[in-house]
Design a protein around this motif. Structure first.
Motif, PDB file in Angstrom:
ATOM      1  N   THR A 248     -41.485  48.475 -77.395  1.00 57.68           N
ATOM      2  CA  THR A 248     -40.984  48.138 -78.732  1.00 57.68           C
ATOM      3  C   THR A 248     -41.699  46.965 -79.396  1.00 57.68           C
ATOM      4  OG1 THR A 248     -39.255  46.723 -77.774  1.00 57.68           O
ATOM      5  CG2 THR A 248     -38.687  49.040 -78.206  1.00 57.68           C
ATOM      6  N   HIS A 249     -42.290  46.070 -78.601  1.00 57.79           N
ATOM      7  CA  HIS A 249     -42.992  44.938 -79.213  1.00 57.79           C
ATOM      8  C   HIS A 249     -44.026  44.367 -78.246  1.00 57.79           C
ATOM      9  CE1 HIS A 249     -39.364  43.253 -77.252  1.00 57.79           C
ATOM     10  NE2 HIS A 249     -40.160  42.271 -76.922  1.00 57.79           N
TER      11      HIS A 249
ATOM     12  N   THR B 159     -36.176  56.549 -74.391  1.00 59.23           N
ATOM     13  CA  THR B 159     -36.041  57.220 -75.691  1.00 59.23           C
ATOM     14  C   THR B 159     -35.120  58.432 -75.702  1.00 59.23           C
ATOM     15  OG1 THR B 159     -37.984  58.592 -75.279  1.00 59.23           O
ATOM     16  CG2 THR B 159     -38.343  56.469 -76.398  1.00 59.23           C
TER      17      THR B 159
ATOM     18  N   GLN C 163     -30.293  45.561 -73.434  1.00 61.27           N
ATOM     19  CA  GLN C 163     -31.672  45.103 -73.529  1.00 61.27           C
ATOM     20  C   GLN C 163     -31.963  43.917 -72.633  1.00 61.27           C
ATOM     21  OE1 GLN C 163     -33.044  44.233 -77.504  1.00 61.27           O
ATOM     22  NE2 GLN C 163     -35.127  44.666 -76.917  1.00 61.27           N
TER      23      GLN C 163
END
Length: 189
Positions: free
Chosen positions: A182-183, A41, A63
């Protein structure tokens, strides 16, 4: 001739170790990857993600896809991070290993020694004695390698840190960050 063949066969059986069947809970397939959910972050390391290189916890640019297994209170695993776990090739667990009371290095290994809270929408947090969601992304001296990821467990850190490989890293080459989950996982144990 028949007795010679029988003798050779009997000798071969007598000198061959007995094979044992060991059942390992390996999947029949390695799960398909999905977008890496562990994003750094801090602005200085924006666009980097948790990954494994040579069984070391690092941040890499981009990613990419990975077959991670994780949850709210348990191990964090990654297919393709090797070594073998339970005889299953390429699976490893993320572990935090104490260097001092101020920081822990991150390694990927065959057994899990660290539980993590990896809840979607929250920050990756080590649970237990090393409870923290604060990380340092550190560059090794004169190196273009990815950021080495270190778990910060105290407000003050030493001026020099030791990586899991024994390399000395100056804390001035480190950036404080958190790792956003994130998920939810695409594959879960």
């Amino acid at each position: 001739m028949k007795s010679l063949a029988t003798s050779i066969f009997a000798f071969a059986l007598a000198t061959t170790p007995v094979l044992s069947l060991v059942v390992h809970p390996c999947p029949l397939f390695i799960p398909a990857g999905f977008p890496n959910p562990f994003a750094a972050t801090a602005p200085a390391v924006n666009g980097t993600y948790l990954e494994a290189i040579d069984q070391i916890g690092v941040l890499v640019a981009g990613q990419g896809d990975g077959a991670f297994t994780y949850g709210s209170d348990g191990p964090l695993g990654l297919w393709g991070a090797g070594p073998t776990a339970n005889g299953c090739p390429g699976y490893a667990f993320l572990n935090a290993e104490a260097k001092t009371s101020a920081y822990y290095v991150l390694t990927w290994g065959a057994t899990s020694t660290t539980n993590w809270n990896a809840t979607a929408g929250g920050y990756l947090t080590a649970l237990g004695a090393a409870s923290s969601s604060d990380f340092l992304a550190c560059k090794k001296a004169d190196s273009d390698t990815p950021y080495v990821l270190i778990l910060k467990t105290a407000a003050a850190i030493p001026l020099s840190l030791e990586s899991s490989e024994g390399d000395v890293i100056t804390s001035a080459k480190c950036v404080s960050t958190k790792i956003l989950v994130t998920h939810a996982p695409g594959f879960q144990l």
